[in-house]
Write an enzyme that holds these catalytic residues in place. Structure first.
Site, PDB file in Angstrom:
ATOM      1  N   LYS A  52      36.508  58.820  35.324  1.00  0.00           N
ATOM      2  CA  LYS A  52      37.691  59.046  34.548  1.00  0.00           C
ATOM      3  C   LYS A  52      37.787  58.736  33.137  1.00  0.00           C
ATOM      4  CE  LYS A  52      40.975  58.593  38.514  1.00  0.00           C
ATOM      5  NZ  LYS A  52      41.823  58.142  39.208  1.00  0.00           N
ATOM      6  N   GLN A  96      45.169  52.509  39.974  1.00  0.00           N
ATOM      7  CA  GLN A  96      44.172  53.233  41.047  1.00  0.00           C
ATOM      8  C   GLN A  96      44.480  52.631  42.344  1.00  0.00           C
ATOM      9  OE1 GLN A  96      41.775  55.568  40.571  1.00  0.00           O
ATOM     10  NE2 GLN A  96      41.362  55.187  42.630  1.00  0.00           N
ATOM     11  N   ASP A 119      49.563  61.002  37.806  1.00  0.00           N
ATOM     12  CA  ASP A 119      48.857  61.008  39.388  1.00  0.00           C
ATOM     13  C   ASP A 119      49.695  62.077  40.285  1.00  0.00           C
ATOM     14  OD1 ASP A 119      46.547  60.065  39.923  1.00  0.00           O
ATOM     15  OD2 ASP A 119      47.058  57.871  40.080  1.00  0.00           O
TER      16      ASP A 119
END
Length: 291
Positions: A52, A96, A119
């Site tokens: 990322k 995460q 997200d």
């Protein structure tokens, strides 16, 4: 059989995003800023977050990584989430997953400001997506829809079976495929579905997100089907330097020969998940979803 090249499409999308960011910078606008919060040292999470950060650099984003050991308390992590919610310099952030067992993932997800939830996991974004309002869509389902679109795969009127019902992939995927933009007739199947093989064989488009390596065999797919394999399970291997290899939820050798289109693992859905996060961050930076 046509192999759906997620790497190629993701590279195209990155170029599009980078071009837009370059124009923003030329116009004196703020550089999009994505923050990743990583707890512990899970191998998959470490790799994914590293990618990322590289992706952000490739498109001209600013990126930041905040690390915690896996003994961080839930209270500490939630305090950081609230701090990031109020940081005007960043446009979006992710925590995460998975998180250590002593931390409630749902609590953390719900603590994130929906305007920065790139997200697409917050219940407000999920709810907006379900009723067709502008929202941040979960990266994997968004990436799959983009793959189908860019390969000109017809979805209208097709039977689509989504195998798996997670909040991150299966459920949002089923909603997106049934909406007017795609117009598919959708069945959600799972491990408790009766006559599962027959249900899967009814699919013109089969999207597999079970998290079980090589679950779907050749006898579960009809001739000419489109198969999208979301699975990425690390399996031990003495044939690779890393000591493991990624396996999808589809037994590729058996299934591919029956398909019109199929995604490989790796190189199919994975790159699209990553680029979709960039796309959501760009939308956040431009205040496209929440004015």
């Amino acid at each position: 059989m046509i192999l759906i090249d997620g790497k190629k499409i993701a590279a195209e999308m990155k170029q599009e995003i980078a071009a837009e960011v370059a124009i923003m910078k030329e116009n004196g606008e703020k550089t999009p800023h994505l923050v990743a919060v990583l707890v512990g040292h899970d191998g998959g999470s470490e790799t994914y977050v590293a990618y990322k950060i590289k992706d952000c650099e490739a498109v001209g984003f600013k990126s930041s990584l905040i690390r915690y050991e896996d003994d961080v308390t839930e209270e500490e992590l939630l305090a950081k989430v609230h701090e990031l919610n109020n940081d005007e310099d960043l446009d979006g952030f992710i925590v995460q997953l998975p998180l250590p067992k002593h931390i409630s993932e749902q609590k953390v997800i719900e603590a994130i400001d929906p305007k920065k939830d790139v997200d697409g996991f917050h219940p407000i974004n999920v709810g907006r997506m379900v009723i067709g309002l502008p929202s941040f869509v979960s990266a994997t389902p968004f990436g799959i829809v983009e793959l189908l679109k860019r390969y000109n795969i017809e979805t209208s009127g097709k039977n689509c079976v989504v195998l798996g019902r997670s909040n991150i992939v299966g459920r949002p995927m089923s909603v997106l495929m049934s909406q007017k933009a795609n117009n598919a007739t959708v069945t959600v199947a799972h491990s408790r579905t009766k006559d599962l093989e027959e249900v899967c064989r009814s699919a013109d488009i089969l999207i597999v997100a079970m998290g079980v390596p090589e679950f779907v065999k050749g006898n579960m797919v009809k001739e000419g089907a489109v198969v999208i394999d979301v699975g990425t399970t690390r399996v031990k291997s003495d044939k690779t330097k890393s000591g493991f290899k990624l396996k999808g939820d589809v037994l590729f050798e058996e299934v591919a020969e029956k398909c019109s289109y199929i995604t490989p693992v790796p190189g199919g859905v994975g790159p699209m998940t990553r680029v979709s996060l960039l796309y959501n961050t760009l939308l956040a930076s431009k205040k496209t979803i929440y004015k």
